[in-house]
Scaffold this motif. Structure first.
Motif, PDB file in Angstrom:
ATOM      1  N   SER A   1      35.546  37.298  31.993  1.00  0.00           N
ATOM      2  CA  SER A   1      36.287  37.804  33.157  1.00  0.00           C
ATOM      3  C   SER A   1      35.548  37.533  34.460  1.00  0.00           C
ATOM      4  O   SER A   1      36.140  37.597  35.540  1.00  0.00           O
ATOM      5  N   ARG A   2      34.292  37.204  34.354  1.00  0.00           N
ATOM      6  CA  ARG A   2      33.466  36.917  35.533  1.00  0.00           C
ATOM      7  C   ARG A   2      33.663  35.481  36.020  1.00  0.00           C
ATOM      8  O   ARG A   2      33.683  35.224  37.231  1.00  0.00           O
ATOM      9  N   PHE A   3      33.828  34.546  35.092  1.00  0.00           N
ATOM     10  CA  PHE A   3      33.935  33.129  35.444  1.00  0.00           C
ATOM     11  C   PHE A   3      35.385  32.670  35.327  1.00  0.00           C
ATOM     12  O   PHE A   3      35.818  32.145  34.299  1.00  0.00           O
ATOM     13  N   THR A   4      36.122  32.870  36.393  1.00  0.00           N
ATOM     14  CA  THR A   4      37.565  32.572  36.389  1.00  0.00           C
ATOM     15  C   THR A   4      37.942  31.384  37.277  1.00  0.00           C
ATOM     16  O   THR A   4      39.105  30.989  37.313  1.00  0.00           O
ATOM     17  N   SER A   5      36.969  30.822  38.000  1.00  0.00           N
ATOM     18  CA  SER A   5      37.259  29.706  38.900  1.00  0.00           C
ATOM     19  C   SER A   5      35.969  28.968  39.213  1.00  0.00           C
ATOM     20  O   SER A   5      34.859  29.448  38.925  1.00  0.00           O
TER      21      SER A   5
ATOM     22  N   VAL B   1      23.866  32.542  39.236  1.00  0.00           N
ATOM     23  CA  VAL B   1      24.544  31.992  38.061  1.00  0.00           C
ATOM     24  C   VAL B   1      23.684  30.870  37.491  1.00  0.00           C
ATOM     25  O   VAL B   1      23.322  29.927  38.190  1.00  0.00           O
TER      26      VAL B   1
ATOM     27  N   GLU C   1      34.820  28.488  42.145  1.00  0.00           N
ATOM     28  CA  GLU C   1      34.145  29.291  43.169  1.00  0.00           C
ATOM     29  C   GLU C   1      33.297  30.389  42.527  1.00  0.00           C
ATOM     30  O   GLU C   1      32.187  30.680  42.992  1.00  0.00           O
ATOM     31  N   ALA C   2      33.806  30.977  41.458  1.00  0.00           N
ATOM     32  CA  ALA C   2      33.064  32.034  40.778  1.00  0.00           C
ATOM     33  C   ALA C   2      31.810  31.494  40.101  1.00  0.00           C
ATOM     34  O   ALA C   2      30.817  32.212  39.934  1.00  0.00           O
ATOM     35  N   LEU C   3      31.831  30.212  39.703  1.00  0.00           N
ATOM     36  CA  LEU C   3      30.653  29.599  39.089  1.00  0.00           C
ATOM     37  C   LEU C   3      29.601  29.269  40.139  1.00  0.00           C
ATOM     38  O   LEU C   3      28.389  29.363  39.868  1.00  0.00           O
TER      39      LEU C   3
ATOM     40  N   GLN D   1      27.827  30.428  42.519  1.00  0.00           N
ATOM     41  CA  GLN D   1      27.256  31.606  43.155  1.00  0.00           C
ATOM     42  C   GLN D   1      25.762  31.689  42.855  1.00  0.00           C
ATOM     43  O   GLN D   1      25.308  31.246  41.800  1.00  0.00           O
TER      44      GLN D   1
ATOM     45  N   ASP E   1      31.191  37.574  29.584  1.00  0.00           N
ATOM     46  CA  ASP E   1      31.237  37.033  30.945  1.00  0.00           C
ATOM     47  C   ASP E   1      32.545  36.313  31.265  1.00  0.00           C
ATOM     48  O   ASP E   1      32.696  35.751  32.356  1.00  0.00           O
TER      49      ASP E   1
END
Length: 268
Positions: A144-148, A157, A150-152, A154, A142
């Motif tokens: 590459s999925r959690f890069t910022s 998650v 904002e990505a967390l 969601q 995961d």
């Protein structure tokens, strides 16, 4: 005239009695002037509060029953330079601030505690001795999925944190869209992430490296870009400048002579 002399004599006797009373060994005025530092020296041990769930800083080893980690070593150093022993008392992140205010429980708390303005409103802290910041651990698949941030933040998650501390506070304030899971034991959460029971853990940079080493399936993709920046210090009650000065001097000497850097290499 005699009446005035009589009143004066009575007042002198009352003042003399008050002076003698304040000078007795049971006087709260005298006992308070000793200071907490001398109280600790007199009793022969310093009472240290610790959660024991924050490796590599403070971890209660269930096999030995001993506290281990950088902060445990620091507590031992403080005690050694005071000429006393360490006596631990268990505490929790939800209660640590109120526990420190209870003089009967412990003198200081030392287990990876971040210096914050909120804590300093009612409590006191030593100088900082270790930088830290909020980051995450997740499974490598995961990363590459959690890069910022904002990505967390969601829907879908799954975030897991321990209760009552800054990890939970950070998650509630910054990840309102995510699903939050609270787990009582901070040190067991990495295993839950590795097992897929949640997607990520909010933690400190100081502990993330250890978790990644301990669980090969885990990664800390944002460890070099922490969401917050802070320092860790020793927590204590206000009104004890003698103890605070002593601890700050120990920390200063450890920085200057390289002992603190050695502890960082050992544990971090």
């Amino acid at each position: 005239m005699k009446k005035k002399q009589s009143i004066t004599s009575v007042l002198c006797i009352l003042l003399l009695s008050l002076f003698v009373s304040c000078g007795s060994t049971n006087s709260p005025i005298l006992s308070g002037s000793h200071g907490l530092l001398e109280t600790i020296r007199s009793r022969g041990y310093i009472m240290v509060g610790a959660t024991g769930d924050y490796p590599p800083l403070s971890y209660l080893n269930p096999e030995t029953g001993r506290y281990e980690g950088l902060d445990a070593d620091l507590s031992e150093t403080i005690a050694k330079e005071l000429g006393v022993k360490v006596r631990y008392t268990a505490t929790t992140w939800p209660t640590i601030n109120t526990d420190v205010l209870d003089a009967a429980r412990f003198d200081i708390a030392n287990c990876g505690i971040t210096i914050t303005e909120k804590r300093l409103e009612t409590l006191d802290m030593s100088d900082g001795y270790l930088e830290n910041g909020k980051t995450i651990i997740c499974r490598k698949e995961d990363s590459s999925r959690f890069t910022s941030l904002e990505a967390l933040n969601q829907e879908g998650v799954r975030v897991m944190v321990n209760p009552g501390g800054l990890n939970e506070k950070f998650a509630r304030e910054n990840l309102p869209k995510a699903t939050l899971f609270i787990h009582e034991h901070n040190e067991k959460i990495p295993g839950k992430i590795a097992a897929g029971e949640a997607d990520l853990m909010i933690c400190e940079t100081t502990e993330a490296t250890l978790y990644v080493k301990s669980y090969p399936v885990l990664d800390a993709p944002l460890i070099d870009k922490p969401f917050t920046h802070g320092e860790i210090g020793v927590l204590m009650r206000k009104g004890n400048p003698d103890l605070k000065l002593f601890i700050n001097n120990v920390i200063k000497r450890m920085k200057e002579d390289g002992r603190l850097q050695q502890l960082k290499k050992k544990y971090l």
